[in-house]
Design a protein around this motif. Structure first.
Motif, PDB file in Angstrom:
ATOM      1  N   ARG A 156       0.841  -1.204   0.000  1.00 43.25           N
ATOM      2  CA  ARG A 156       0.000   0.000   0.000  1.00 43.25           C
ATOM      3  C   ARG A 156       0.866   1.239   0.000  1.00 43.25           C
ATOM      4  O   ARG A 156       0.611   2.197  -0.707  1.00 43.25           O
ATOM      5  N   LYS A 157       1.896   1.199   0.834  1.00 45.81           N
ATOM      6  CA  LYS A 157       2.733   2.387   0.976  1.00 45.81           C
ATOM      7  C   LYS A 157       3.446   2.685  -0.336  1.00 45.81           C
ATOM      8  O   LYS A 157       3.552   3.831  -0.755  1.00 45.81           O
ATOM      9  N   MET A 158       3.890   1.631  -1.004  1.00 43.18           N
ATOM     10  CA  MET A 158       4.659   1.835  -2.225  1.00 43.18           C
ATOM     11  C   MET A 158       3.790   2.299  -3.381  1.00 43.18           C
ATOM     12  O   MET A 158       4.280   2.842  -4.355  1.00 43.18           O
ATOM     13  N   ALA A 159       2.493   2.029  -3.304  1.00 45.67           N
ATOM     14  CA  ALA A 159       1.625   2.415  -4.409  1.00 45.67           C
ATOM     15  C   ALA A 159       1.296   3.895  -4.384  1.00 45.67           C
ATOM     16  O   ALA A 159       0.702   4.413  -5.316  1.00 45.67           O
ATOM     17  N   GLY A 179      -7.870   1.388  -5.597  1.00 47.63           N
ATOM     18  CA  GLY A 179      -7.501   0.052  -5.151  1.00 47.63           C
ATOM     19  C   GLY A 179      -7.566  -0.053  -3.644  1.00 47.63           C
ATOM     20  O   GLY A 179      -7.251   0.903  -2.932  1.00 47.63           O
ATOM     21  N   LEU A 180      -7.964  -1.203  -3.145  1.00 47.66           N
ATOM     22  CA  LEU A 180      -7.987  -1.391  -1.703  1.00 47.66           C
ATOM     23  C   LEU A 180      -6.816  -2.228  -1.219  1.00 47.66           C
ATOM     24  O   LEU A 180      -6.548  -2.291  -0.032  1.00 47.66           O
ATOM     25  N   ALA A 183      -5.672   2.971  -1.522  1.00 48.14           N
ATOM     26  CA  ALA A 183      -6.032   3.473  -0.202  1.00 48.14           C
ATOM     27  C   ALA A 183      -5.096   2.895   0.846  1.00 48.14           C
ATOM     28  O   ALA A 183      -4.799   1.706   0.842  1.00 48.14           O
ATOM     29  N   LEU A 184      -4.637   3.751   1.743  1.00 46.45           N
ATOM     30  CA  LEU A 184      -3.791   3.290   2.845  1.00 46.45           C
ATOM     31  C   LEU A 184      -4.634   2.798   4.004  1.00 46.45           C
ATOM     32  O   LEU A 184      -4.354   1.786   4.617  1.00 46.45           O
ATOM     33  N   ASP A 185      -5.656   3.570   4.341  1.00 45.66           N
ATOM     34  CA  ASP A 185      -6.525   3.160   5.441  1.00 45.66           C
ATOM     35  C   ASP A 185      -7.924   3.708   5.180  1.00 45.66           C
ATOM     36  O   ASP A 185      -8.214   4.240   4.111  1.00 45.66           O
TER      37      ASP A 185
END
Lengths: 759, 444
Positions: free
Chosen positions: A722-725, B224-225, B246-248
């Motif tokens: 997630r962080k890298m995206a 994207g999730l 999404a991060l959170d």
């Protein structure tokens, strides 16, 4: 951009430079100034090649009186092309700034197979058959025949080239193999011989390792390179293995049978010549009396791979009297082949030193060391005399003579190992005599001696202090550079426990434990349901991969994995693997996702990049130790301990870890890329193993990631992905600059805080 | 104190690394529930003020910086033409991956964010239309048809939905493509998918479908999730959409709402065209009539279509009888600001002003609050480049986010005839609100 490193103005074809590239250049410059050797480790994807090329060419531009020549060695043709493409960009930039004074000649050199433009020759498949087909058209006696008889076929390209003679020159510029071919077609000259001719005059030559390391090839191609050259070995983490392979020969039953056939054919030829042209054999005899020094006078097309031993030793002496006559030489060879056949009959494994082996040859068949040593050259001379052009047919006898010459030349650093069957398949008799070289420094010694600067560089050279010992040289500069990253784009993890919290390992006593196999399976399964696109798995060996995939299949894990992603497997067959890779890439492209099962030390682990979405995660199942029961390895370990005081355990761990680093390094090919690496074995958490990983991996390996179980790894993977995206700033934030412009560099130099940027 | 300070300043890399390692080790030992709070340790950012009362560190400036970065990067700062009538299909991924629990309570439960998005969408695009599609078991199914009323969509969305099977991006694209083909050419075709699966299971070559969508000018965006997927990135690049992960939970909401403002107009559709539109009058209170949309008798409220006199319950909508688009003038006015965004305010640092020997302003022009931080230290503030009035950071966000008018410029307008020039430009911009059917004209 252009900038100053001490007195040298460096021309760099891009607007920005990474700080580590700059420090790489500074270190390299120091080595060149000191006229010594260098050992430099810099992670892949940081522009090592361009930093090297631009510093060395700029360095030689700054010394117009005596510009050093650059010999750049790559492992594959593909890498050669990439290097030349970079060089072309650099060259056009330098010419645009400096005008024609910056012009130089750079070219790639490869075998006839890659350079030939004669359609009838290049259509044959293998490298050896292309060589033979070329010789059939260009050998001096064939051409002499063709003068008299116009029906004899010759190669028009070579004829054209020969007509122009030394007038044939390439205008300055950068030539890839394709460019050479185009140029050759345009002018009607043979690109291969043109390239070989121009190598003497070129400022930059890009070619394969073998041209310098394999004494057979090196003597022909690299003989006339001047001492002031700078030699670069790129991707050199396996250079010790290349050196060893260059001096190792193995002889099987097929080889010996082929050699017998070759010998009888040669005997017929000799009889024919005796009947028709006895003078030729006589002339050869006389020449041999004068010594082998005639080599230099041979026409260029007649030379072939020269003596496999070090070149200096042989040429000074004359061929011993008892093998000067062709018939005598043949009977000697016949006896030698017979002797080797006898040795192959053995039922048990035998290991012998070279001295004992030579002594046994002498007592049994009466061939002494000196005769053995001259075998290769004598054979060469005989084949020339007999006007044999289909050299690919005679590979077997060449192998035997190669073997004999090595045996006759060296006394230390080698051993003979005779095995009646392969350890792993004891039912299939496959006897083999192996002449194993244990000392990597033997092959590379002439290179270190002859050239003033040798640069060995790669993405993984850790631990960096071991290479000088293995190769027996003293680098003036040895340095490992870190990667400056704008974000933590690699995420190495050490996974020690499976989902049931039991340790996982490929240790010999644990690897077949169903619990471990299941835990590995669950790990992969969990990961493929989280990681998008491509996942690459490396196993320690083919046999282990077969075993584990089989049991995953039986327990149904494989089916569950296939629900998530398609599965592709590397096999020893190159064509099959290429096809599998191709389909793997397609599955990644279309979003279906795929897993690639591969083997450490395999072809995929060495040469294939899984950049961007082709490899978001790589899982290294186990520690890829070499097969420790192999006799060759044991003999080498013993030699290393006795000669270089390198402990067995140290060497094995070093070798395993560099392979592991090489495998996981496949996923990250540039700074914009990101990827995760999972080392799935409890042994990686031990300090002695882990500390041998290269610094750029270690610096991202956080303590929290050292002892993970499957569920924790999955959680980390989710967060990382997630962080890298998220979108990010390529030039680096306010704190640490990772991309320097010309102004930044100048500012740093005037402030004198350049040292801060260096590591 | 002194010694430790010296140590810090002299301290070489090793020492710093040690500190870091310690921190990281602590971070690694956290329980999973603790990790959620590891990033914002709000208790650590507490600090005491002069009267030893606790107050949080002023991170207003930080938020503001983030906000400004966003506003600068978004194209809305430039005066570009916007597609004001979007036809949007929202695709919700209901494959098994959507039942993952990594978002609390589960990815699927986050559909209440879609509800907020739908409301915001209609708020920003009063004349837009929206439809819902979901993907599960490898097929795409339509949940609601294109329609102009938020309530029916939200009702359908709140119904019982279950996750199963695989997701197929291609099937979703094909379905939406078929629906959107019929949309009139002035409308903007939009495709937004909430994607949680890490892969897509497609029957055929998805690249062709992407090219088809590109040809039909469907702008595809993906939220994207889970993680970045190459094919989604490719899709968004090809069709000019946005791709974000999404991060959170809160980030997801933010990302979704980014899709609410009207998208930039595509060049091919920039030619002005006329759209018939009715401005219905609100019916008198206490009158009983049958509403044409629900077919129920209703007392009071509702609007009357100016062409066919049918009764509708709410605006904006399309008249069920004659098909006329019915809006109210505030709706039009609300989409006006997309065409003429308020110019970005420039940041002013007090030290810069003092070097210029300028008077430091005391109060924000918007809210009249003091611009000085507690302790009478001048803080960060902004100025409008047109009217050179100073505003505080809160007002800056409010003006650009909700008000869409600069109070400074507006108060200037009374003295100068700026308004006419603006209006002329408005007409000349070739936008799609070229004419409107007034109630009286329609009655004739």
């Amino acid at each position: 951009m252009k900038f100053q490193i001490e007195e040298v103005t460096v021309y760099f074809p891009y607007d920005n430079i990474y700080p580590e590239q700059y420090s790489y250049m500074v270190e390299l410059k120091r080595a060149l100034d000191a006229k010594g050797h260098a050992l430099l480790e810099m992670p892949t994807g940081t522009g090592k090649t361009i930093a090297l090329l631009s510093l060395i060419t700029s360095y030689s531009l700054s010394k117009p009186s005596n510009p050093p020549k650059l010999l750049y060695c790559t492992r594959t043709v593909h890498e050669m092309e990439k290097t030349l493409a970079e060089l072309r960009r650099l060259h056009s930039y330098q010419v645009s700034l400096l005008g024609t004074s910056a012009n130089y000649l750079a070219l790639g050199l490869s075998s006839r197979k890659n350079l030939c433009i004669n359609p009838s020759v290049v259509s044959t498949e293998s490298r050896d058959s292309v060589d033979a087909a070329c010789r059939k058209l260009t050998a001096s006696w064939v051409r002499a025949l063709a003068m008299e008889n116009p029906n004899v076929k010759t190669c028009e390209f070579y004829e054209n080239y020969e007509k122009v003679g030394s007038e044939a020159i390439l205008p300055p510029g950068v030539y890839t193999l394709a460019d050479l071919k185009v140029f050759g077609k345009e002018k009607g000259w043979c690109p291969y011989f043109l390239a070989r001719h121009m190598v003497q005059y070129a400022n930059v030559v890009v070619y394969s390792y073998q041209y310098l390391l394999d004494p057979k090839v090196a003597a022909i191609i690299s003989k006339e390179m001047q001492r002031e050259s700078v030699v670069v070995f790129d991707e050199a983490h396996n250079i010790d293995n290349v050196c060893i392979e260059a001096l190792s020969v193995s002889v099987r039953r097929q080889t010996l049978e082929g050699a017998s056939r070759n010998l009888s054919r040669m005997a017929q030829e000799i009889d024919r010549f005796k009947a028709t042209d006895a003078g030729r054999l006589r002339a050869e005899y006389n020449r041999l009396v004068d010594g082998l020094a005639q080599r230099g006078n041979l026409p260029i097309t007649d030379t072939w791979l020269s003596n496999p031993a070090l070149p200096d030793d042989i040429l000074k002496e004359a061929v011993p009297g008892n093998i000067r006559r062709a018939e005598h030489f043949l009977s000697h060879l016949r006896r030698l082949v017979q002797y080797l056949k006898g040795r192959l009959q053995t039922e048990n494994v035998e290991k012998e030193g070279l001295v004992a082996f030579v002594a046994s040859i002498y007592t049994q068949v009466g061939i002494d060391q000196k005769m053995l040593r001259f075998c290769y050259d004598r054979l060469h001379s005989l084949m020339l005399t007999l006007e044999i052009t289909d050299t690919d047919e005679f590979l077997h006898i060449q192998t035997i003579c190669d073997f004999a010459t090595l045996v006759g030349t060296y006394t230390r650093g080698f051993s003979i190992i005779i095995e009646p069957f392969d350890e792993r398949m004891p039912h299939i008799p496959d006897p083999v005599i192996q002449l194993c070289c244990h000392d990597a420094s033997l092959a590379i010694k002439p290179v270190f001696d002859r050239f003033q600067s040798v640069v060995i560089t790669s993405g993984t050279l850790s631990p960096i202090d071991l290479y000088p010992r293995l190769l027996n040289f003293n680098p003036v500069v040895s340095h490992s550079f870190k990667m400056s990253l704008t974000r933590d784009c690699i995420c190495p993890m050490v996974l020690t426990r499976g989902s049931d919290q039991l340790p996982v390992s490929t240790k010999f006593d644990m690897r077949s434990d169903p619990g471990v196999v299941r835990n590995y399976g669950r790990l992969l399964l969990e990961m493929v349901s989280v990681v998008p696109d491509g996942v690459v798995c490396f196993f320690v060996s083919y046999s282990y991969m077969d075993g584990i995939v089989n049991s995953w299949n039986e327990t149904g894990i494989l089916k569950e994995i296939m629900q998530q992603k398609l599965v592709f497997i590397e096999t020893p067959d190159v064509v099959e693997t290429t096809l599998a890779l191709d389909n793997y890439r397609r599955a990644c492209d279309c979003g279906r996702g795929a897993v690639f099962f591969s083997v450490a030390r395999g072809k995929v682990a060495e040469g294939i990049d899984f950049d961007s979405h082709y490899g978001r995660l790589v899982i290294m199942f186990g520690v890829p130790f070499q097969y420790t029961l192999s006799r060759i390895l044991l003999a080498r370990l013993e030699y290393l301990r006795e000669t270089f005081q390198i402990k067995e355990g140290d060497f094995l761990t070093f070798d395993a870890l560099r392979q592991a680093a090489q495998c996981v390094g496949r996923v990250i090919r540039s700074k914009a890329d990101y990827g995760m690496m999972i080392f799935a074995d409890k042994r990686y958490s031990r300090h002695d193993k882990r500390s041998k990983l290269p610094g750029w991996i270690l610096s991202h390996l956080r303590d929290a990631h050292l002892n993970l179980s499957t569920d924790m790894a999955v959680h980390i993977a989710r967060e990382f992905l997630r962080k890298m995206a998220q979108p990010y700033d390529k030039a680096g934030g306010s704190g640490r600059k990772t991309l320097l412009s010309q102004e930044d560099l100048e500012k740093m130099m005037t402030n004198g805080n350049i040292q801060e940027m260096l590591f | 104190m002194n010694s430790s300070k010296r140590k810090r300043s002299n301290g070489d890399g090793d020492e710093d690394e040690d500190y870091e390692e310690e921190d990281e080790a602590n971070g690694g030992c956290l329980q999973a529930w603790e990790r959620a709070y590891a990033d914002d340790r709000s208790w650590e950012s507490l600090q005491g003020d002069e009267s030893s009362l606790l107050r949080p560190i002023d991170n207003k400036a930080m938020y503001h910086a983030q906000y400004r970065r966003r506003i600068r990067s978004s194209p809305s700062t430039f005066r570009i033409q916007k597609g004001l009538i979007p036809y949007l299909y929202i695709v919700v991924d209901l494959s098994t991956a959507a039942s993952e629990m990594d978002f609390k309570p589960s990815r699927m439960a986050l559909q209440k964010n879609v509800e907020a998005f739908i409301r915001e969408f209609f708020d920003q695009n009063p004349r837009g239309q929206l439809g819902l599609v979901f993907v599960k078991d490898g097929v795409a199914q339509c949940l609601t048809e294109l329609g102009g009323s938020p309530d029916s969509h939200i009702k359908a969305l709140m119904g019982k939905l279950e996750c199963s099977g695989e997701a197929s991006l291609q099937n979703a694209l094909e379905l939406v493509h078929d629906y959107l083909k019929q949309v009139p050419s002035y409308g903007h075709r939009e495709f937004l998918i909430l994607y949680s699966a890490p892969s897509t299971r497609d029957p055929e070559d998805i690249m062709e479908t992407i090219q088809q969508c590109k040809k039909s000018k469907i702008r595809c965006s993906v939220v994207g999730l889970s993680s970045e997927i190459f094919i989604c990135k490719h899709l968004c690049q090809e069709t000019g959409g946005l791709y974000s992960i999404a991060l959170d939970e809160s980030h997801l909401k933010e990302l979704l709402l980014e899709h609410a403002p009207p998208p930039p107009a595509m060049a091919e559709f920039a030619i002005p065209s006329l759209i018939k539109m009715g401005f219905p009058q609100r019916a008198a209170e206490g009158v009983v009539s049958i509403c044409s949309c629900h077919r129920e008798p209703k007392v009071g409220g509702g609007y009357t279509c100016p062409r066919c006199k049918a009764r509708v319950c709410e605006l904006p909508t399309e008249c069920c009888i004659c098909g006329l688009t019915l809006v109210s003038s505030p709706h039009l006015a609300r989409s006006y600001h997309h065409l003429f965004p308020v110019t970005l305010f420039s940041e002013v640092s007090p030290s810069y002003l003092s070097t210029l020997q300028l008077r430091i302003p005391k109060n924000c022009f918007g809210c009249q609050q003091s611009l000085l931080n507690p302790g009478n230290k001048p803080g960060l503030f902004v100025a409008c480049p047109k009217c050179s009035q100073y505003f505080c950071l809160d007002c800056d966000i409010y003006i650009h986010g909700s008000l869409h008018n600069c109070p400074g410029c507006e108060s200037l307008r009374h003295s100068k005839p700026v308004i006419d020039a603006e209006e002329l430009k408005f007409a000349a911009a070739g936008n799609q609100i070229s004419t409107a059917v007034s109630p009286s004209a329609a009655a004739q």
